[in-house]
Design a protein around this motif. Structure first.
Motif, PDB file in Angstrom:
ATOM      1  N   ILE A  13       9.209 -23.133  38.239  1.00 43.58           N
ATOM      2  CA  ILE A  13       9.780 -23.331  39.572  1.00 43.58           C
ATOM      3  C   ILE A  13      10.209 -24.779  39.763  1.00 43.58           C
ATOM      4  CG2 ILE A  13       9.204 -23.354  42.039  1.00 43.58           C
ATOM      5  CD1 ILE A  13       7.444 -20.866  41.458  1.00 43.58           C
ATOM      6  N   ALA A  14       9.376 -25.723  39.321  1.00 42.81           N
ATOM      7  CA  ALA A  14       9.728 -27.142  39.446  1.00 42.81           C
ATOM      8  C   ALA A  14      10.952 -27.469  38.599  1.00 42.81           C
ATOM      9  CB  ALA A  14       8.542 -28.023  39.043  1.00 42.81           C
ATOM     10  N   THR A  15      11.027 -26.914  37.385  1.00 36.76           N
ATOM     11  CA  THR A  15      12.178 -27.159  36.514  1.00 36.76           C
ATOM     12  C   THR A  15      13.460 -26.643  37.148  1.00 36.76           C
ATOM     13  OG1 THR A  15      10.795 -27.038  34.540  1.00 36.76           O
ATOM     14  CG2 THR A  15      13.146 -26.726  34.222  1.00 36.76           C
ATOM     15  N   LEU A  16      13.413 -25.431  37.678  1.00 38.01           N
ATOM     16  CA  LEU A  16      14.608 -24.864  38.315  1.00 38.01           C
ATOM     17  C   LEU A  16      15.014 -25.650  39.557  1.00 38.01           C
ATOM     18  CD1 LEU A  16      13.848 -21.049  37.925  1.00 38.01           C
ATOM     19  CD2 LEU A  16      15.484 -22.438  36.621  1.00 38.01           C
ATOM     20  N   SER A  17      14.030 -26.098  40.329  1.00 37.13           N
ATOM     21  CA  SER A  17      14.346 -26.887  41.524  1.00 37.13           C
ATOM     22  C   SER A  17      14.978 -28.218  41.163  1.00 37.13           C
ATOM     23  CB  SER A  17      13.076 -27.133  42.343  1.00 37.13           C
ATOM     24  OG  SER A  17      12.506 -25.927  42.746  1.00 37.13           O
ATOM     25  N   ILE A  18      14.416 -28.889  40.184  1.00 38.07           N
ATOM     26  CA  ILE A  18      14.965 -30.177  39.750  1.00 38.07           C
ATOM     27  C   ILE A  18      16.344 -29.981  39.131  1.00 38.07           C
ATOM     28  CG2 ILE A  18      14.622 -32.108  38.148  1.00 38.07           C
ATOM     29  CD1 ILE A  18      11.595 -31.756  38.631  1.00 38.07           C
ATOM     30  N   PHE A  19      16.518 -28.917  38.341  1.00 36.65           N
ATOM     31  CA  PHE A  19      17.822 -28.621  37.743  1.00 36.65           C
ATOM     32  C   PHE A  19      18.880 -28.435  38.819  1.00 36.65           C
ATOM     33  CE2 PHE A  19      21.054 -25.735  36.117  1.00 36.65           C
ATOM     34  CZ  PHE A  19      21.413 -26.355  34.934  1.00 36.65           C
ATOM     35  N   GLY A  34      26.331 -32.769  30.898  1.00 37.87           N
ATOM     36  CA  GLY A  34      26.419 -31.347  30.626  1.00 37.87           C
ATOM     37  C   GLY A  34      25.164 -30.616  31.063  1.00 37.87           C
ATOM     38  N   PRO A  35      25.220 -29.287  31.143  1.00 44.87           N
ATOM     39  CA  PRO A  35      24.060 -28.517  31.590  1.00 44.87           C
ATOM     40  C   PRO A  35      22.867 -28.623  30.646  1.00 44.87           C
ATOM     41  CG  PRO A  35      25.904 -27.066  31.039  1.00 44.87           C
ATOM     42  CD  PRO A  35      26.394 -28.458  30.928  1.00 44.87           C
ATOM     43  N   GLY A  36      23.102 -28.841  29.348  1.00 42.84           N
ATOM     44  CA  GLY A  36      21.988 -28.981  28.404  1.00 42.84           C
ATOM     45  C   GLY A  36      21.164 -30.222  28.671  1.00 42.84           C
ATOM     46  N   ILE A  37      21.822 -31.336  28.907  1.00 47.94           N
ATOM     47  CA  ILE A  37      21.123 -32.594  29.208  1.00 47.94           C
ATOM     48  C   ILE A  37      20.375 -32.475  30.531  1.00 47.94           C
ATOM     49  CG2 ILE A  37      21.467 -35.045  29.753  1.00 47.94           C
ATOM     50  CD1 ILE A  37      21.848 -34.446  26.830  1.00 47.94           C
ATOM     51  N   ILE A  38      21.005 -31.836  31.495  1.00 50.13           N
ATOM     52  CA  ILE A  38      20.363 -31.652  32.801  1.00 50.13           C
ATOM     53  C   ILE A  38      19.128 -30.758  32.651  1.00 50.13           C
ATOM     54  CG2 ILE A  38      20.653 -30.724  35.129  1.00 50.13           C
ATOM     55  CD1 ILE A  38      23.589 -31.560  34.966  1.00 50.13           C
ATOM     56  N   ALA A  39      19.227 -29.710  31.850  1.00 46.79           N
ATOM     57  CA  ALA A  39      18.086 -28.805  31.648  1.00 46.79           C
ATOM     58  C   ALA A  39      16.924 -29.530  30.978  1.00 46.79           C
ATOM     59  CB  ALA A  39      18.522 -27.602  30.815  1.00 46.79           C
ATOM     60  N   ILE A  40      17.201 -30.323  29.955  1.00 46.57           N
ATOM     61  CA  ILE A  40      16.143 -31.055  29.263  1.00 46.57           C
ATOM     62  C   ILE A  40      15.506 -32.077  30.205  1.00 46.57           C
ATOM     63  CG2 ILE A  40      15.700 -32.729  27.417  1.00 46.57           C
ATOM     64  CD1 ILE A  40      17.843 -31.218  25.778  1.00 46.57           C
ATOM     65  N   THR A  41      16.340 -32.779  30.960  1.00 44.66           N
ATOM     66  CA  THR A  41      15.826 -33.776  31.905  1.00 44.66           C
ATOM     67  C   THR A  41      14.951 -33.130  32.967  1.00 44.66           C
ATOM     68  OG1 THR A  41      17.812 -35.107  31.572  1.00 44.66           O
ATOM     69  CG2 THR A  41      16.497 -35.580  33.530  1.00 44.66           C
ATOM     70  N   LEU A  44      11.578 -32.016  31.515  1.00 47.49           N
ATOM     71  CA  LEU A  44      10.674 -33.140  31.287  1.00 47.49           C
ATOM     72  C   LEU A  44      10.153 -33.723  32.598  1.00 47.49           C
ATOM     73  CD1 LEU A  44      12.458 -34.961  28.320  1.00 47.49           C
ATOM     74  CD2 LEU A  44      10.367 -33.593  28.246  1.00 47.49           C
ATOM     75  N   LEU A  45      10.984 -33.773  33.610  1.00 47.76           N
ATOM     76  CA  LEU A  45      10.532 -34.279  34.903  1.00 47.76           C
ATOM     77  C   LEU A  45       9.541 -33.327  35.581  1.00 47.76           C
ATOM     78  CD1 LEU A  45      13.834 -35.756  36.396  1.00 47.76           C
ATOM     79  CD2 LEU A  45      11.806 -37.015  35.640  1.00 47.76           C
ATOM     80  N   ALA A  46       9.616 -32.044  35.272  1.00 42.88           N
ATOM     81  CA  ALA A  46       8.713 -31.067  35.872  1.00 42.88           C
ATOM     82  C   ALA A  46       7.341 -31.044  35.197  1.00 42.88           C
ATOM     83  CB  ALA A  46       9.334 -29.678  35.816  1.00 42.88           C
ATOM     84  N   LEU A  47       7.229 -31.596  33.994  1.00 42.69           N
ATOM     85  CA  LEU A  47       5.942 -31.577  33.283  1.00 42.69           C
ATOM     86  C   LEU A  47       4.815 -32.281  34.039  1.00 42.69           C
ATOM     87  CD1 LEU A  47       6.857 -31.964  29.516  1.00 42.69           C
ATOM     88  CD2 LEU A  47       5.767 -30.026  30.642  1.00 42.69           C
ATOM     89  N   PRO A  48       5.001 -33.507  34.553  1.00 40.16           N
ATOM     90  CA  PRO A  48       3.892 -34.136  35.278  1.00 40.16           C
ATOM     91  C   PRO A  48       3.469 -33.368  36.526  1.00 40.16           C
ATOM     92  CG  PRO A  48       5.587 -35.761  34.782  1.00 40.16           C
ATOM     93  CD  PRO A  48       6.135 -34.429  34.398  1.00 40.16           C
TER      94      PRO A  48
END
Length: 176
Positions: A13-19, A34-41, A44-48
């Motif tokens: 949920i956090a990953t999708l919200s940040i994306f 691009g969407p790939g860089i945004i997805a990876i970012t 990673l931001l949702a992990l903490p």
């Protein structure tokens, strides 16, 4: 196992919200990523966030298990998982509003803390009954968890307060 799935759900949920947030911000920039860089970012931001929430879930589940052990209560792990997730949702939603209301009405008095403790016991008891715990099990678990949360909050505030005081003393000693 419920804690792992709940943490994974929080991470998704956090990953999708940040994306979605980053993607919406990037649309205004003509040379956006691009969407790939945004997805990876965003992953990673949702992990903490997920790690912190998983740690809180783990601590709450441990507290419930300790109360069950102290009072010799029979609590299934499935009910503990569902109870802990419901308590976490309560703590980050309704409890925050109740705490703000009590601080505005009663200030930071001992009476305000006791009213908050009673409110948490009542809320955790109702959550326990909704989850399917028996009356004899729900009340001790609710009271024990509410007291443990109050003790943890008090210890955290004291630790934070002592950290501020010790830092200022160290600076004074160096200046003298």
């Amino acid at each position: 196992m419920n804690i792992i799935f709940a943490t994974l759900g929080i991470w998704i949920i956090a990953t999708l919200s940040i994306f979605a947030f980053i993607r919406r911000s990037e649309r205004q920039d003509p040379q956006g990523k691009g969407p790939g860089i945004i997805a990876i970012t965003s992953a990673l931001l949702a992990l903490p966030v997920a790690a912190m929430m998983g740690g809180i879930l783990f601590a709450l589940a441990g507290s419930v298990q300790v109360v069950g052990w102290l009072f010799d209560l029979e609590i299934s792990s499935g009910k503990v998982g569902i109870f802990v997730i419901a308590v976490l949702v309560y703590l980050f939603s309704i409890d925050s509003l109740v705490e703000i209301f009590l601080k505005s009405v009663m200030g930071k008095s001992v009476t305000g803390k006791l009213v908050l403790l009673f409110t948490r016991v009542l809320a955790f008891y109702i959550i326990g009954l909704i989850v399917g715990a028996q009356d004899e099990t729900a009340l001790p678990v609710a009271a024990g968890l509410a007291v443990m949360l109050l003790v943890m909050e008090t210890l955290f505030r004291l630790l934070k307060k002592s950290g501020k005081d010790s830092g200022s003393e160290g600076r004074r000693r160096r200046n003298v």
